[in-house]
Structures are given as structure tokens and as C-alpha cells.
Design a protein around this motif. Structure first.
Motif, PDB file in Angstrom:
ATOM      1  N   VAL A  21      -2.061   6.794  -1.043  1.00  0.00           N
ATOM      2  CA  VAL A  21      -3.440   6.334  -1.152  1.00  0.00           C
ATOM      3  C   VAL A  21      -3.947   6.045   0.261  1.00  0.00           C
ATOM      4  O   VAL A  21      -3.373   5.229   0.979  1.00  0.00           O
ATOM      5  CB  VAL A  21      -3.563   5.088  -2.038  1.00  0.00           C
ATOM      6  CG1 VAL A  21      -5.030   4.722  -2.232  1.00  0.00           C
ATOM      7  CG2 VAL A  21      -2.899   5.325  -3.400  1.00  0.00           C
ATOM      8  N   ALA A  23      -6.105   4.519   3.058  1.00  0.00           N
ATOM      9  CA  ALA A  23      -6.845   3.265   3.182  1.00  0.00           C
ATOM     10  C   ALA A  23      -6.965   2.813   4.631  1.00  0.00           C
ATOM     11  O   ALA A  23      -7.065   1.626   4.913  1.00  0.00           O
ATOM     12  CB  ALA A  23      -6.165   2.172   2.345  1.00  0.00           C
ATOM     13  N   LEU A  50      -9.664   0.012  -4.096  1.00  0.00           N
ATOM     14  CA  LEU A  50      -8.302   0.540  -4.084  1.00  0.00           C
ATOM     15  C   LEU A  50      -7.558   0.239  -5.373  1.00  0.00           C
ATOM     16  O   LEU A  50      -6.735   1.040  -5.842  1.00  0.00           O
ATOM     17  CB  LEU A  50      -7.549  -0.042  -2.888  1.00  0.00           C
ATOM     18  CG  LEU A  50      -6.104   0.397  -2.654  1.00  0.00           C
ATOM     19  CD1 LEU A  50      -6.020   1.897  -2.445  1.00  0.00           C
ATOM     20  CD2 LEU A  50      -5.536  -0.326  -1.441  1.00  0.00           C
ATOM     21  N   ILE A  67       0.650   3.347   0.878  1.00  0.00           N
ATOM     22  CA  ILE A  67      -0.714   3.089   1.324  1.00  0.00           C
ATOM     23  C   ILE A  67      -0.717   3.071   2.848  1.00  0.00           C
ATOM     24  O   ILE A  67       0.063   2.327   3.454  1.00  0.00           O
ATOM     25  CB  ILE A  67      -1.234   1.743   0.784  1.00  0.00           C
ATOM     26  CG1 ILE A  67      -1.205   1.721  -0.752  1.00  0.00           C
ATOM     27  CG2 ILE A  67      -2.649   1.472   1.291  1.00  0.00           C
ATOM     28  CD1 ILE A  67      -1.542   0.363  -1.355  1.00  0.00           C
ATOM     29  N   THR A  69      -2.640   2.140   6.381  1.00  0.00           N
ATOM     30  CA  THR A  69      -3.617   1.149   6.793  1.00  0.00           C
ATOM     31  C   THR A  69      -3.879   1.255   8.289  1.00  0.00           C
ATOM     32  O   THR A  69      -3.056   1.767   9.045  1.00  0.00           O
ATOM     33  CB  THR A  69      -3.140  -0.291   6.491  1.00  0.00           C
ATOM     34  OG1 THR A  69      -2.051  -0.627   7.381  1.00  0.00           O
ATOM     35  CG2 THR A  69      -2.668  -0.441   5.049  1.00  0.00           C
ATOM     36  N   ILE A  98       5.051  -0.437  -4.160  1.00  0.00           N
ATOM     37  CA  ILE A  98       4.134  -0.135  -3.064  1.00  0.00           C
ATOM     38  C   ILE A  98       4.840  -0.302  -1.726  1.00  0.00           C
ATOM     39  O   ILE A  98       5.512  -1.302  -1.485  1.00  0.00           O
ATOM     40  CB  ILE A  98       2.898  -1.052  -3.108  1.00  0.00           C
ATOM     41  CG1 ILE A  98       2.128  -0.866  -4.415  1.00  0.00           C
ATOM     42  CG2 ILE A  98       1.971  -0.762  -1.921  1.00  0.00           C
ATOM     43  CD1 ILE A  98       0.961  -1.825  -4.584  1.00  0.00           C
ATOM     44  N   TYR A 100       4.077   0.750   2.711  1.00  0.00           N
ATOM     45  CA  TYR A 100       2.940   0.911   3.611  1.00  0.00           C
ATOM     46  C   TYR A 100       3.315   1.745   4.823  1.00  0.00           C
ATOM     47  O   TYR A 100       4.464   1.753   5.267  1.00  0.00           O
ATOM     48  CB  TYR A 100       2.424  -0.459   4.073  1.00  0.00           C
ATOM     49  CG  TYR A 100       1.923  -1.319   2.934  1.00  0.00           C
ATOM     50  CD1 TYR A 100       0.595  -1.263   2.532  1.00  0.00           C
ATOM     51  CD2 TYR A 100       2.792  -2.156   2.234  1.00  0.00           C
ATOM     52  CE1 TYR A 100       0.130  -2.028   1.473  1.00  0.00           C
ATOM     53  CE2 TYR A 100       2.340  -2.918   1.172  1.00  0.00           C
ATOM     54  CZ  TYR A 100       1.007  -2.851   0.793  1.00  0.00           C
ATOM     55  OH  TYR A 100       0.562  -3.601  -0.261  1.00  0.00           O
ATOM     56  N   GLY A 133      -8.732   5.674  -0.950  1.00  0.00           N
ATOM     57  CA  GLY A 133      -9.017   4.323  -1.403  1.00  0.00           C
ATOM     58  C   GLY A 133     -10.474   3.939  -1.389  1.00  0.00           C
ATOM     59  O   GLY A 133     -10.820   2.851  -1.841  1.00  0.00           O
TER      60      GLY A 133
END
Length: 261
Positions: A21, A23, A50, A67, A69, A98, A100, A133
Motif C-alpha cells: 500500500v 503511502a 488508508l 506500507i 512511508t 503490517i 513498513y 493509500g
């Protein structure tokens, strides 16, 4: 005696397909809303943008999501932590794990779509879902059957295209009767559709034949996904479907306000 090594079947691959995803974007057009809040955490109907994707992934039984970032990325990690579980009154498809890829912390900036995916690729598998997202698509289903068909195919990507919104009237890609996404020349009169940012991708798309970013993107190269997709389309390796459910690219405060009215 050495036992033969068997490759996993398409069904086995589909059952373990993770998601990425996106983001990491700054959301310049959403300022001043994004000056203090990352765009994927802006609320739509009381729910962070999101989270709509996380809910859909959990309902579909997708096992895990990565995700990426950058801008204010620590807020996203603080909001969602290491797993996402549906509420008791929702259909329980499972708990979504999840992890990151913190591009902002690692390099000081976002790496664009292909650069970010290449960076996160070690956390993904041979096939994975992709979603952005900052896109609202509450009717989209991360369908395991679609993942199984894709895993059994030779396609490098399967894209979901949408009818062209007002802010992208010319569209992005064509769609053949055989279900191939088409990189149409600029002067083509054939209909084009808009890429929804929802896709199934194969890790092979990020290998040197298609992608110039080194494996794992250790130096933090920025690269766009669209150039990879166009190369693969020219080789007939990208399929597509037309998606007609609710879909909004939440790119401006006005579009966000319209969704919340």
C-alpha cells in the motif's frame, strides 16, 4: 537421496499473496490539510483513507501488507502498528499483518512508485497486490481467484482501469478485446481508461529487463511505475480489467470534501 523441489502451485501462491500500500507521498495539492497529517490518514466518512484498503485486504484474507512511508510517516506507523484486525461486527476474514518501508527515515524523501516498490520488494513475494493509500475504492475486492489466475499467467501486471474522471479526461491506457492493456500512441483515437492504481504485480517486473533500479534499491533511486508498465505493455505482458465500482483519486481538498458531504 535428494528430494525433488516442487514449485508452489498458483493456488498456493494466491493464498499467500501480500499487498503493498503506497503511502509515502507529500500530498502537495492537499495542503494545508497535509501540513500536519499525512494524506493517507485524512478521513473519508470518519475513516482514514488508508484504512479503507486495510479493511478490504483483511476481509479478503490477504495475510500481510507492506506500507511505504515518507512524509510524516511516523504517524502512519503509530496509527496502525503491526497488525490490523476487523471489528467484531464486520466480516472476519483474518488479521492483516503490517510491516513498513520507511523511505523518509532511510533516504529523507519518497522514492516514487517503482522506486518504493523496488525498495520494499524483499518484504514481498513473487506476486503481490498494489494499492494507493490516497485512493478511495470501497467496493473493490482483493479477490483470491483473480490472484490465482494472475499467478498462473505469464503477465507481469494486471491493472484495474476505471472510466476517466473529470481531472483525467484523456485517460492512460487502452484495453483490447482480449484483455490486454495497451500503450497507445499519442495520436490514437482508440478509447483510453484511467489506471486506478489497483493492480496485481509480479516481482519479475522489477528485474533489469524492465526496471533500472537495483534489487532492493539500496541507494534510494526514485523511479516511476508507468515507464515499467509501458515497456511490459509493448511486449504484451500486461493484462487489465475495467472496474466500475466507486472510485475517487482524493487528490484535492475539494474531492475530499465531496466524499465527506
Amino acid at each position: 537421496m535428494t528430494r525433488p523441489v516442487h514449485s508452489p502451485s498458483p493456488a498456493q501462491v494466491a493464498a499467500q499473496v501480500p499487498a503493498m500500500v503506497l503511502a509515502a507521498g507529500r500530498g502537495e495539492r492537499m495542503r494545508p490539510l497535509t501540513d500536519t497529517t499525512p494524506k493517507p490518514l485524512l478521513p473519508v466518512q470518519g475513516v482514514p483513507l488508508l484504512e479503507w484498503h486495510l479493511r478490504a485486504l483483511a476481509k479478503a484474507g490477504v495475510p500481510r501488507a507492506v506500507i511505504n512511508t515518507a512524509w510524516l510517516g511516523e504517524q502512519i506507523g503509530e496509527r496502525f502498528g503491526s497488525q490490523f484486525a476487523l471489528q467484531r461486527n464486520e466480516y472476519a476474514g483474518g488479521v492483516l499483518s503490517i510491516s513498513y518501508s520507511h523511505e523518509g527515515a532511510d533516504f529523507g524523501h519518497a522514492l516514487e512508485t517503482a522506486g518504493g516498490i523496488a525498495r520494499a520488494l524483499p518484504q514481498l513475494g513473487p506476486v503481490f497486490w498494489l494499492a494507493a493509500g490516497d485512493v478511495f475504492a470501497p467496493d473493490f475486492v482483493f479477490d483470491a481467484d483473480a490472484a490465482q489466475r494472475f499467478a498462473a499467467s505469464t503477465a507481469l501486471a494486471h491493472l484495474w482501469l476505471v472510466p476517466n474522471p473529470a481531472h483525467n479526461p484523456r485517460g492512460d491506457f487502452g484495453l483490447s478485446d482480449a484483455g490486454l492493456a495497451l500503450n497507445l500512441p499519442a495520436d490514437s483515437a482508440a478509447p483510453r481508461y484511467t489506471y486506478s492504481t489497483l493492480a496485481l504485480l509480479r516481482a519479475e517486473l522489477f528485474e533489469p529487463l524492465w526496471c533500472d533500479v537495483p534489487a532492493g534499491n539500496p541507494s534510494g533511486m526514485s523511479a516511476a511505475l508507468v515507464s515499467l508498465l509501458r515497456r511490459a505493455m509493448d511486449a504484451g505482458r500486461v493484462t487489465a480489467s475495467l472496474y466500475t465500482g466507486r472510485w475517487t483519486d482524493v487528490g484535492t481538498p475539494e474531492r475530499l470534501a465531496q466524499l465527506n458531504r
